[in-house]
Each structure stands twice: as C-alpha cells, then as structure tokens.
Design a protein around this motif. Structure first.
Motif, PDB file in Angstrom:
ATOM      1  N   UNK A 142      -5.339  -3.577  -6.204  1.00 47.39           N
ATOM      2  CA  UNK A 142      -5.249  -4.859  -5.513  1.00 47.39           C
ATOM      3  C   UNK A 142      -5.491  -4.591  -4.027  1.00 47.39           C
ATOM      4  N   UNK A 143      -6.628  -5.066  -3.523  1.00 46.14           N
ATOM      5  CA  UNK A 143      -6.989  -4.898  -2.118  1.00 46.14           C
ATOM      6  C   UNK A 143      -6.512  -6.104  -1.309  1.00 46.14           C
ATOM      7  N   UNK A 144      -5.949  -5.840  -0.132  1.00 45.15           N
ATOM      8  CA  UNK A 144      -5.508  -6.945   0.728  1.00 45.15           C
ATOM      9  C   UNK A 144      -6.127  -6.856   2.126  1.00 45.15           C
ATOM     10  N   UNK A 145      -7.288  -6.220   2.215  1.00 39.09           N
ATOM     11  CA  UNK A 145      -7.963  -6.063   3.510  1.00 39.09           C
ATOM     12  C   UNK A 145      -8.263  -7.399   4.161  1.00 39.09           C
ATOM     13  N   UNK A 186      -4.562  -4.973 -15.862  1.00 41.93           N
ATOM     14  CA  UNK A 186      -5.722  -5.604 -15.234  1.00 41.93           C
ATOM     15  C   UNK A 186      -5.672  -7.121 -15.395  1.00 41.93           C
ATOM     16  N   UNK A 187      -5.264  -7.578 -16.566  1.00 44.29           N
ATOM     17  CA  UNK A 187      -5.166  -9.027 -16.807  1.00 44.29           C
ATOM     18  C   UNK A 187      -4.116  -9.660 -15.900  1.00 44.29           C
ATOM     19  N   UNK A 188      -2.968  -9.001 -15.759  1.00 41.63           N
ATOM     20  CA  UNK A 188      -1.902  -9.542 -14.921  1.00 41.63           C
ATOM     21  C   UNK A 188      -2.302  -9.580 -13.447  1.00 41.63           C
ATOM     22  N   UNK A 189      -2.970  -8.531 -12.988  1.00 39.80           N
ATOM     23  CA  UNK A 189      -3.395  -8.501 -11.584  1.00 39.80           C
ATOM     24  C   UNK A 189      -4.505  -9.523 -11.342  1.00 39.80           C
ATOM     25  N   UNK A 190      -5.404  -9.669 -12.294  1.00 40.42           N
ATOM     26  CA  UNK A 190      -6.445 -10.699 -12.176  1.00 40.42           C
ATOM     27  C   UNK A 190      -5.822 -12.088 -12.070  1.00 40.42           C
ATOM     28  N   UNK A 191      -4.813 -12.358 -12.905  1.00 33.95           N
ATOM     29  CA  UNK A 191      -4.159 -13.668 -12.884  1.00 33.95           C
ATOM     30  C   UNK A 191      -3.455 -13.901 -11.551  1.00 33.95           C
ATOM     31  N   UNK A 192      -2.809 -12.863 -11.038  1.00 32.56           N
ATOM     32  CA  UNK A 192      -2.125 -12.972  -9.748  1.00 32.56           C
ATOM     33  C   UNK A 192      -3.121 -13.262  -8.628  1.00 32.56           C
ATOM     34  N   UNK A 193      -4.222 -12.519  -8.615  1.00 33.26           N
ATOM     35  CA  UNK A 193      -5.211 -12.691  -7.552  1.00 33.26           C
ATOM     36  C   UNK A 193      -5.927 -14.029  -7.640  1.00 33.26           C
ATOM     37  N   UNK A 194      -5.983 -14.614  -8.829  1.00 30.38           N
ATOM     38  CA  UNK A 194      -6.612 -15.929  -8.963  1.00 30.38           C
ATOM     39  C   UNK A 194      -5.856 -16.987  -8.177  1.00 30.38           C
ATOM     40  N   UNK A 195      -4.557 -16.752  -7.965  1.00 28.08           N
ATOM     41  CA  UNK A 195      -3.742 -17.674  -7.184  1.00 28.08           C
ATOM     42  C   UNK A 195      -3.831 -17.376  -5.693  1.00 28.08           C
ATOM     43  N   UNK A 196      -4.381 -16.199  -5.363  1.00 28.82           N
ATOM     44  CA  UNK A 196      -4.504 -15.764  -3.970  1.00 28.82           C
ATOM     45  C   UNK A 196      -5.919 -15.238  -3.755  1.00 28.82           C
ATOM     46  N   UNK A 197      -6.895 -16.120  -3.539  1.00 32.62           N
ATOM     47  CA  UNK A 197      -8.291 -15.683  -3.469  1.00 32.62           C
ATOM     48  C   UNK A 197      -8.584 -14.710  -2.329  1.00 32.62           C
ATOM     49  N   UNK A 198      -7.641 -14.571  -1.384  1.00 29.21           N
ATOM     50  CA  UNK A 198      -7.864 -13.609  -0.306  1.00 29.21           C
ATOM     51  C   UNK A 198      -7.676 -12.168  -0.783  1.00 29.21           C
ATOM     52  N   UNK A 199      -7.040 -11.988  -1.947  1.00 27.81           N
ATOM     53  CA  UNK A 199      -6.905 -10.668  -2.535  1.00 27.81           C
ATOM     54  C   UNK A 199      -8.166 -10.323  -3.329  1.00 27.81           C
ATOM     55  N   UNK A 200      -8.457  -9.036  -3.436  1.00 25.61           N
ATOM     56  CA  UNK A 200      -9.599  -8.571  -4.219  1.00 25.61           C
ATOM     57  C   UNK A 200      -9.112  -7.567  -5.249  1.00 25.61           C
ATOM     58  N   UNK A 201      -9.516  -7.755  -6.500  1.00 22.59           N
ATOM     59  CA  UNK A 201      -9.112  -6.870  -7.592  1.00 22.59           C
ATOM     60  C   UNK A 201     -10.259  -5.929  -7.935  1.00 22.59           C
ATOM     61  N   UNK A 202      -9.924  -4.659  -8.097  1.00 25.25           N
ATOM     62  CA  UNK A 202     -10.905  -3.655  -8.515  1.00 25.25           C
ATOM     63  C   UNK A 202     -10.369  -2.983  -9.781  1.00 25.25           C
TER      64      UNK A 202
END
Length: 260
Positions: free
Chosen positions: A146-149, A122-138
């Motif tokens: 990791x949602x990419x809708x 969860x920490x790694x995916x959160x960090x990744x998504x922080x660089x790509x705000x168009x992604x949504x983490x659940x």
C-alpha cells in the motif's frame, strides 16, 4: 517516535557523504549488490513510472565484464519488473524482497507461499484503497504493498490498516518502506538474499558492496558489512551503512569511477 522510525524518516547517524571518501575494494576482489528503486533509478509516483537512464544499463554491463559476473540486483520488485526495466542485464536477481530469485538464468520461488492468504490480503487492500483513491496498491506474487506517496497525511491510517492485517495473518508480517507498507511472508528478506548470493560459486570469498535506500535495505547492508564488506546508504534516513550518497546519480558516478 515509532511512526517516524517505521516510515524511515527519523534522522540519525550520518555516515560520510563525500564521494571522494568512499574507498571501495578492488573490483577483482568484490561482489556488487544493488537495490533498484531509489538506488539505481529515481523513485517515481507510480511503480511502473520509473525512468532508467541510459548510463545505468551501461554501468551494469561494464561491471559484469569487469567483475566476472559478480553483480546482482536485490530488490522489492518482482523478477518480471526487473527484467522489464533492465532487459539486457543477465546477472543474478533477488526479487520481491527475497521471495523470488533468478540465479544463473533460472527463476524460482525461494520458499512456499500461502497463495490463498496472499489473494485474501490483496483483495482486502484493494477494497480499502477503493475508498481512498489517493492510495496506490501494488500486488506481488508473495504479498501486497500500500503506497501513500500521494497522501502523506494519511500515513498513520495506512500503517494501522496494514498492521491489523499482518496481525491477523499467520506467516505474514508488516514491512515498512519509504512511503509504503508491505505485507510479505515471514522469513523473507533482502538480508537472506545477500547471504544466498554470497554463498554462490564466484561470489563466495569476495567482499560484498551493497547499496540501497530503503528500510528494507538496512538488514542487507548489515549482513554485507558483517561479511567484511561495505554498505552505502542512498538518501537521508538513518542507516547502519558505512557510507552515504545523496541519490542514484551520485552512486552511478562513484561506481563509474571505481570501474574505470
């Protein structure tokens, strides 16, 4: 080809989509097993943004009465989410793709989860998504999505990142879904949940009817049909399901007529 197959948009077998052609067994001889998102309710841009039409809890209540409680939801959602959206539903629930269950009102984890690995992922995916705000983490109790809708053009990037985490995490695997990739424990699946439900007193020996829209529902439909039941695919993607309906409204229409 692999990418489109994994994301669930590869065209393929098209079962019958005519509502009138869906022949369901008598409710007294059946068990009704339903996915939630994309099946009973329309998918929203954000997981907690779904709207539950008033006819959905009414349908579930009618089905519970008509079928002596042989109604269950089998979802990738957590049990807490399902209870939030359907507070009046007291049937059985399989949540988080089978990692959680609520059977006869009692909640449980269906297997031991490596919580340290879940937290790290969860920490790694959160960090990744922080660089790509168009992604949504659940985040879920047993994994992470990791949602990419909101960024369909970045689907390949999302897949590569999540697959790399899965490969480096013993006991976890990548689960493709519609517009999302999920990391979840091995041995967890909606198919396992269906087998659990169909072994319960009251469900055993009945004909399972399973409806779902996502890749995660395919194995569950396969199990239901292997037990002599019926799979109903909601939406356009390739399916093992015997029948197909266009969307949640069409499914509710069919079930309302069936229970009338």
């Amino acid at each position: 080809m692999l990418y489109y197959e994994m994301t669930g948009f590869m065209p393929g077998h098209r079962p019958d989509g005519d509502d009138d052609a869906i022949a369901l067994p008598d409710p007294s001889d059946s068990a009704l097993l339903l996915d939630f998102d994309g099946t009973l309710v329309e998918i929203a841009d954000r997981p907690m943004g779904v709207v539950v039409p008033a006819r959905v809890p009414d349908l579930l209540s009618r089905a519970m009465d008509r079928m002596d409680g042989r109604v269950a939801l089998v979802s990738g959602r957590t049990i807490d989410d399902l209870e939030t959206f359907l507070p009046g539903f007291d049937g059985n629930l399989i949540g988080t793709h089978g990692a959680e269950a609520r059977i006869d009102g009692t909640k449980s984890q269906t297997q031991d989860i490596d919580l340290a690995t879940v937290s790290r992922l969860q920490r790694l995916v959160d960090d990744f998504a922080a660089l790509r705000p168009e992604f949504l983490v659940e985040n879920k109790p047993s994994g992470v999505v990791l949602h990419y809708r909101q960024a369909e053009e970045q689907a390949g990037l999302a897949m590569k990142f999540m697959d790399s985490l899965a490969c480096a995490s013993d006991g976890f695997r990548l689960q493709p879904a519609l517009m999302a990739y999920e990391l979840k424990p091995e041995g967890v699946g909606k198919d396992v949940g269906v087998r659990t439900l169909m072994g319960l007193p009251g469900f055993a020996g009945k004909t399972p009817i399973y409806a779902g829209d996502d890749l995660t529902d395919e194995a569950a439909m396969d199990v239901a049909q292997g037990l002599g039941g019926i799979g109903i695919k909601i939406g356009e993607a390739e399916t093992v399901g015997r029948f197909r309906l266009a969307g949640p409204d069409a499914l509710v229409d069919v079930l309302e007529k069936w229970l009338a």
